[in-house]
Design a protein around this motif. Sequence first.
Motif, PDB file in Angstrom:
ATOM      1  N   GLY A  38       0.786  -1.227   0.000  1.00  0.00           N
ATOM      2  CA  GLY A  38       0.000   0.000   0.000  1.00  0.00           C
ATOM      3  C   GLY A  38       0.815   1.273   0.000  1.00  0.00           C
ATOM      4  O   GLY A  38       0.317   2.329   0.378  1.00  0.00           O
ATOM      5  N   ARG A  39       2.050   1.222  -0.455  1.00  0.00           N
ATOM      6  CA  ARG A  39       2.886   2.422  -0.506  1.00  0.00           C
ATOM      7  C   ARG A  39       2.634   3.196  -1.787  1.00  0.00           C
ATOM      8  O   ARG A  39       2.355   2.632  -2.831  1.00  0.00           O
ATOM      9  N   GLY A  40       2.766   4.499  -1.703  1.00  0.00           N
ATOM     10  CA  GLY A  40       2.638   5.364  -2.873  1.00  0.00           C
ATOM     11  C   GLY A  40       1.232   5.382  -3.439  1.00  0.00           C
ATOM     12  O   GLY A  40       0.241   5.241  -2.719  1.00  0.00           O
ATOM     13  N   GLU A  41       1.148   5.547  -4.757  1.00  0.00           N
ATOM     14  CA  GLU A  41      -0.140   5.625  -5.455  1.00  0.00           C
ATOM     15  C   GLU A  41      -0.938   4.325  -5.355  1.00  0.00           C
ATOM     16  O   GLU A  41      -2.151   4.327  -5.528  1.00  0.00           O
ATOM     17  N   ALA A  42      -0.271   3.221  -5.088  1.00  0.00           N
ATOM     18  CA  ALA A  42      -0.941   1.915  -5.053  1.00  0.00           C
ATOM     19  C   ALA A  42      -1.973   1.817  -3.933  1.00  0.00           C
ATOM     20  O   ALA A  42      -2.903   1.015  -4.016  1.00  0.00           O
ATOM     21  N   ARG A  43      -1.855   2.638  -2.907  1.00  0.00           N
ATOM     22  CA  ARG A  43      -2.776   2.524  -1.767  1.00  0.00           C
ATOM     23  C   ARG A  43      -4.221   2.845  -2.129  1.00  0.00           C
ATOM     24  O   ARG A  43      -5.141   2.503  -1.401  1.00  0.00           O
ATOM     25  N   ARG A  44      -4.445   3.494  -3.252  1.00  0.00           N
ATOM     26  CA  ARG A  44      -5.827   3.812  -3.636  1.00  0.00           C
ATOM     27  C   ARG A  44      -6.587   2.589  -4.144  1.00  0.00           C
ATOM     28  O   ARG A  44      -7.797   2.641  -4.346  1.00  0.00           O
ATOM     29  N   TRP A  45      -5.904   1.456  -4.350  1.00  0.00           N
ATOM     30  CA  TRP A  45      -6.542   0.204  -4.742  1.00  0.00           C
ATOM     31  C   TRP A  45      -6.763  -0.637  -3.491  1.00  0.00           C
ATOM     32  O   TRP A  45      -5.818  -0.980  -2.789  1.00  0.00           O
ATOM     33  N   ALA A  46      -8.019  -0.970  -3.190  1.00  0.00           N
ATOM     34  CA  ALA A  46      -8.355  -1.685  -1.946  1.00  0.00           C
ATOM     35  C   ALA A  46      -7.766  -3.100  -1.916  1.00  0.00           C
ATOM     36  O   ALA A  46      -7.264  -3.541  -0.889  1.00  0.00           O
ATOM     37  N   ASP A  47      -7.819  -3.813  -3.023  1.00  0.00           N
ATOM     38  CA  ASP A  47      -7.345  -5.192  -3.086  1.00  0.00           C
ATOM     39  C   ASP A  47      -5.848  -5.214  -3.393  1.00  0.00           C
ATOM     40  O   ASP A  47      -5.422  -4.673  -4.414  1.00  0.00           O
ATOM     41  N   PRO A  48      -5.033  -5.830  -2.530  1.00  0.00           N
ATOM     42  CA  PRO A  48      -3.585  -5.894  -2.790  1.00  0.00           C
ATOM     43  C   PRO A  48      -3.234  -6.528  -4.139  1.00  0.00           C
ATOM     44  O   PRO A  48      -2.203  -6.207  -4.718  1.00  0.00           O
ATOM     45  N   ASP A  49      -4.086  -7.414  -4.667  1.00  0.00           N
ATOM     46  CA  ASP A  49      -3.814  -8.026  -5.974  1.00  0.00           C
ATOM     47  C   ASP A  49      -3.905  -7.017  -7.117  1.00  0.00           C
ATOM     48  O   ASP A  49      -3.417  -7.278  -8.210  1.00  0.00           O
ATOM     49  N   ASP A  50      -4.542  -5.872  -6.883  1.00  0.00           N
ATOM     50  CA  ASP A  50      -4.669  -4.807  -7.883  1.00  0.00           C
ATOM     51  C   ASP A  50      -3.560  -3.764  -7.762  1.00  0.00           C
ATOM     52  O   ASP A  50      -3.526  -2.818  -8.542  1.00  0.00           O
TER      53      ASP A  50
END
Length: 166
Positions: A48-60
Amino acid sequence: MACKDSVGTPYEITLELHRDGTPYGSVGERCGWLLARLARGVDEARQGRGEARRWADPDDRFPGEEPDGELFSFRYRTRYGLAGGGELRCQLRTIPVWQPGPGEWRLTRRAYVEAWGTTGVGMRAVLTSAELSVFVRDLVNEAEGCLEGRDLARNLGEGAGTGDSR
């Protein structure tokens, strides 16, 4: 396959692609450091670091700010700069999936890993970030084995890769 310096010491890798045990292509000359960096980036994005945290599912969750960007593209190049002899690339795609229960669309992200051989025959795998992490880690581990235990993520030389300049 290890890239070696003038005295035979391995310092980087080139990927030798095989399909069903048959050579398929040779790509990504000196791509080991990039793969090691990508492996860390995928793991950090899944946390969930950076821009990736806006995706709820870690697989996304994947590294990078663009929703549909390219994570890598390795091609074979002749010494004259001509392409041929294979390609391995990974592109992110956002895919809408219908959720019948709540009656709404859910966006998912997947990594499309595509390999093209010297004959033009291609293969594709659609991976979650967890599956991409395993794939890239396996490549890095195999590469480090070719480098006689050297760590691709580290650059032991002074200057190059350290931010220092001459």
